[in-house]
Design an enzyme around this catalytic site. Sequence first.
Site, PDB file in Angstrom:
ATOM      1  N   TYR A   8       0.851  -1.196   0.000  1.00 58.13           N
ATOM      2  CA  TYR A   8       0.000   0.000   0.000  1.00 58.13           C
ATOM      3  C   TYR A   8       0.878   1.233   0.000  1.00 58.13           C
ATOM      4  O   TYR A   8       1.810   1.332   0.801  1.00 58.13           O
ATOM      5  CB  TYR A   8      -0.939   0.028   1.217  1.00 58.13           C
ATOM      6  CG  TYR A   8      -2.380  -0.031   0.760  1.00 58.13           C
ATOM      7  CD1 TYR A   8      -2.963   1.075   0.151  1.00 58.13           C
ATOM      8  CD2 TYR A   8      -3.123  -1.202   0.880  1.00 58.13           C
ATOM      9  CE1 TYR A   8      -4.260   1.000  -0.326  1.00 58.13           C
ATOM     10  CE2 TYR A   8      -4.415  -1.271   0.404  1.00 58.13           C
ATOM     11  CZ  TYR A   8      -4.980  -0.160  -0.200  1.00 58.13           C
ATOM     12  OH  TYR A   8      -6.254  -0.226  -0.682  1.00 58.13           O
ATOM     13  N   GLU A  40      -0.440   4.838  -0.673  1.00 59.61           N
ATOM     14  CA  GLU A  40      -1.201   6.065  -0.937  1.00 59.61           C
ATOM     15  C   GLU A  40      -0.297   7.273  -0.759  1.00 59.61           C
ATOM     16  O   GLU A  40       0.499   7.327   0.183  1.00 59.61           O
ATOM     17  CB  GLU A  40      -2.405   6.147   0.012  1.00 59.61           C
ATOM     18  CG  GLU A  40      -3.535   5.241  -0.420  1.00 59.61           C
ATOM     19  CD  GLU A  40      -4.715   5.269   0.549  1.00 59.61           C
ATOM     20  OE1 GLU A  40      -4.552   5.756   1.681  1.00 59.61           O
ATOM     21  OE2 GLU A  40      -5.793   4.789   0.160  1.00 59.61           O
ATOM     22  N   ASP A  59      -5.813  13.300 -25.686  1.00 64.29           N
ATOM     23  CA  ASP A  59      -5.939  11.908 -25.248  1.00 64.29           C
ATOM     24  C   ASP A  59      -5.276  11.049 -26.320  1.00 64.29           C
ATOM     25  O   ASP A  59      -5.862  10.757 -27.354  1.00 64.29           O
ATOM     26  CB  ASP A  59      -7.421  11.554 -25.085  1.00 64.29           C
ATOM     27  CG  ASP A  59      -7.632  10.123 -24.598  1.00 64.29           C
ATOM     28  OD1 ASP A  59      -6.682   9.317 -24.714  1.00 64.29           O
ATOM     29  OD2 ASP A  59      -8.739   9.817 -24.117  1.00 64.29           O
ATOM     30  N   THR A  91      -3.242   5.923 -22.197  1.00 62.80           N
ATOM     31  CA  THR A  91      -3.185   4.589 -21.608  1.00 62.80           C
ATOM     32  C   THR A  91      -1.794   4.052 -21.914  1.00 62.80           C
ATOM     33  O   THR A  91      -1.097   4.554 -22.800  1.00 62.80           O
ATOM     34  CB  THR A  91      -4.226   3.648 -22.242  1.00 62.80           C
ATOM     35  OG1 THR A  91      -4.054   3.658 -23.658  1.00 62.80           O
ATOM     36  CG2 THR A  91      -5.640   4.071 -21.895  1.00 62.80           C
ATOM     37  N   LYS A 138      -1.668   0.222 -25.092  1.00 58.79           N
ATOM     38  CA  LYS A 138      -2.010   0.120 -26.514  1.00 58.79           C
ATOM     39  C   LYS A 138      -0.712   0.142 -27.329  1.00 58.79           C
ATOM     40  O   LYS A 138       0.101  -0.754 -27.142  1.00 58.79           O
ATOM     41  CB  LYS A 138      -3.035   1.195 -26.867  1.00 58.79           C
ATOM     42  CG  LYS A 138      -4.334   0.978 -26.065  1.00 58.79           C
ATOM     43  CD  LYS A 138      -5.392   2.027 -26.279  1.00 58.79           C
ATOM     44  CE  LYS A 138      -6.577   1.760 -25.344  1.00 58.79           C
ATOM     45  NZ  LYS A 138      -7.582   2.834 -25.394  1.00 58.79           N
ATOM     46  N   ARG A 193      -1.791  -2.719 -18.513  1.00 56.20           N
ATOM     47  CA  ARG A 193      -2.999  -1.880 -18.477  1.00 56.20           C
ATOM     48  C   ARG A 193      -2.797  -0.812 -17.424  1.00 56.20           C
ATOM     49  O   ARG A 193      -2.566  -1.116 -16.249  1.00 56.20           O
ATOM     50  CB  ARG A 193      -4.224  -2.712 -18.089  1.00 56.20           C
ATOM     51  CG  ARG A 193      -4.436  -3.920 -18.911  1.00 56.20           C
ATOM     52  CD  ARG A 193      -5.838  -4.436 -18.740  1.00 56.20           C
ATOM     53  NE  ARG A 193      -6.701  -3.670 -19.600  1.00 56.20           N
ATOM     54  CZ  ARG A 193      -6.833  -3.914 -20.900  1.00 56.20           C
ATOM     55  NH1 ARG A 193      -6.168  -4.880 -21.472  1.00 56.20           N
ATOM     56  NH2 ARG A 193      -7.636  -3.178 -21.620  1.00 56.20           N
TER      57      ARG A 193
HETATM   58  C1  LIG Z   1      -8.676   3.195 -24.590  1.00 54.40           C
HETATM   59  C2  LIG Z   1      -9.021   4.628 -24.456  1.00 54.40           C
HETATM   60  C3  LIG Z   1      -9.405   5.190 -23.226  1.00 54.40           C
HETATM   61  C4  LIG Z   1      -9.760   4.389 -21.988  1.00 54.40           C
HETATM   62  O1  LIG Z   1      -8.895   3.498 -21.530  1.00 54.40           O
HETATM   63  P1  LIG Z   1      -9.350   2.305 -20.550  1.00 54.40           P
HETATM   64  O2  LIG Z   1      -8.032   1.873 -20.005  1.00 54.40           O
HETATM   65  O3  LIG Z   1     -10.034   1.306 -21.408  1.00 54.40           O
HETATM   66  O4  LIG Z   1     -10.244   2.879 -19.504  1.00 54.40           O
HETATM   67  C5  LIG Z   1      -9.608   6.556 -23.170  1.00 54.40           C
HETATM   68  N1  LIG Z   1      -9.470   7.325 -24.252  1.00 54.40           N
HETATM   69  C6  LIG Z   1      -9.143   6.816 -25.463  1.00 54.40           C
HETATM   70  C7  LIG Z   1      -9.026   7.716 -26.637  1.00 54.40           C
HETATM   71  C8  LIG Z   1      -8.915   5.455 -25.611  1.00 54.40           C
HETATM   72  O5  LIG Z   1      -8.613   4.951 -26.808  1.00 54.40           O
END
Ligand SMILES: *Cc1c(COP(=O)(O)O)cnc(C)c1O
Length: 446
Positions: free
Chosen positions: A54, A56, A199, A225, A228, A234
């Site tokens: 933990y 925090e 994003d 994220t 990807k 993740r």
């Molecule tokens: C995948 C994605 C997210 C969210 O990610 P999660 O880990 O699935 O919650 C947010 N914005 C965009 C543009 C994405 O492609």
Amino acid sequence: MEWLQILKNTDPQTFEAITNELDRQRNTLDLIPSENFTSVAVLQAIGSVLTNKYSEGYPGKRYYAGNEFIDTVEKLAIERAKTLFNVPHANVQAYSGSPANIAIYFAICKPGDVIMGQNLTDGGHLTHGWKTSITGQYFKSVPYHVKPDGYIDLEEVRKLAAENKPKIIWVGATAYTREFPFEEFSRIADETGSYLAADISHIAGLVAAGVHKSPASYVHVIMTTTHKTLRGPRGAMIMVTRKGLEKDPELADKIDKSVFPGLQGGPHDNTTAGIAVALHESMKPEFKEYSLQIVKNAKALAEELMNNGLKLVTSGTDNHMILIDLTDLGEGNGILVQETLELCGIIVNKNTIPNDPSSPFYPSGIRLGTPAITTRSMKENEMKVIGNLMSQIINEVKGHQLPSNKEKRQEYLKKFKSDMKNNQVVKNVKNSVENLCKQFPLYTNL
Ligand SMILES: *Cc1c(COP(=O)(O)O)cnc(C)c1O
């Protein structure tokens, strides 16, 4: 197989599901553009004892004792993120992309504020203000769209921003095949005094490798994220740019407070370690080669699909992703193509296309991408083969139509799938896919 031997003895059922999933990943073609195969080094980090702790708070400022080594790991991840994306501040604790975006809202907006993002059925993400998401209900969402040619309608963005003065504007999407116009968005956001958030979840690896333009000098906040194109575990990162600190010197602090204690409790330290490892890997020259190949592969695959008469949104791609417009097959038939491809071991996802005549659950398009198959070392020649196999399957689906009556759809799909299982073209394509997967083995060291 050495891997997971202890789990095998402890919990044979979970063990079996995991090994079945490994076999599935090895023996199918993963064309889902948001997926990838992490290195074994990343798997080891996220499977480590760091999951026990933990912590925090932030490095040097924790609410629990015993965080000496966790601090080391989190600082590694933070410093690497700052270097890789050329930003003065990074937060690596968000549990995933969606909560990271919520944390950004919480740092910048009040309930009821106007927010602007790319409409979901035009490729945007749920968290950019879609009606079923908390972000579309707690804020006043003003979505922008793409033009009939599939490119973002910047005229509309400018007009809507001037009229509505949004607190925050999102640039970035989950189904968009072209380079994002960060510079044009920054002029619009600067005129209206809005915060601009990029994003880059899908394209982060391409940005890190210099294969897609970086938003760092144009936007105030960057979210990505890590699982990807970045090929990590993740997770997610929120970064504040120099421009963001100029607009609000407290922005970095607000983001940190928003993630913890605003939204989350203890960070997932094993994930943080996985992120640190993935960032380390993505600084290597091989990662740049990999990212260049992702785009070359996507272009080659797009070319082959179009040569076979298929229609693509924007007629091609600049990045890792392709969107096939299936409206010629009749509306809502993305599911039929997705299911038939799955029978052959080609894994894609049904997706809306701009101005989709159907719905997000039964959309009229297919979204696919090359990050995962490029990790398997496939190149342009394999893309030609895959594009050709996919075109054969889409041809077989022609003439079939999902019923417009919603009650009849499940039954229709069941019969459709069992018919397709016995289709000779499907059987042949399945064989070719299996052979291709054998030539490009995955996780040979597990
Ligand atoms: C995948 C994605 C997210 C969210 O990610 P999660 O880990 O699935 O919650 C947010 N914005 C965009 C543009 C994405 O492609």
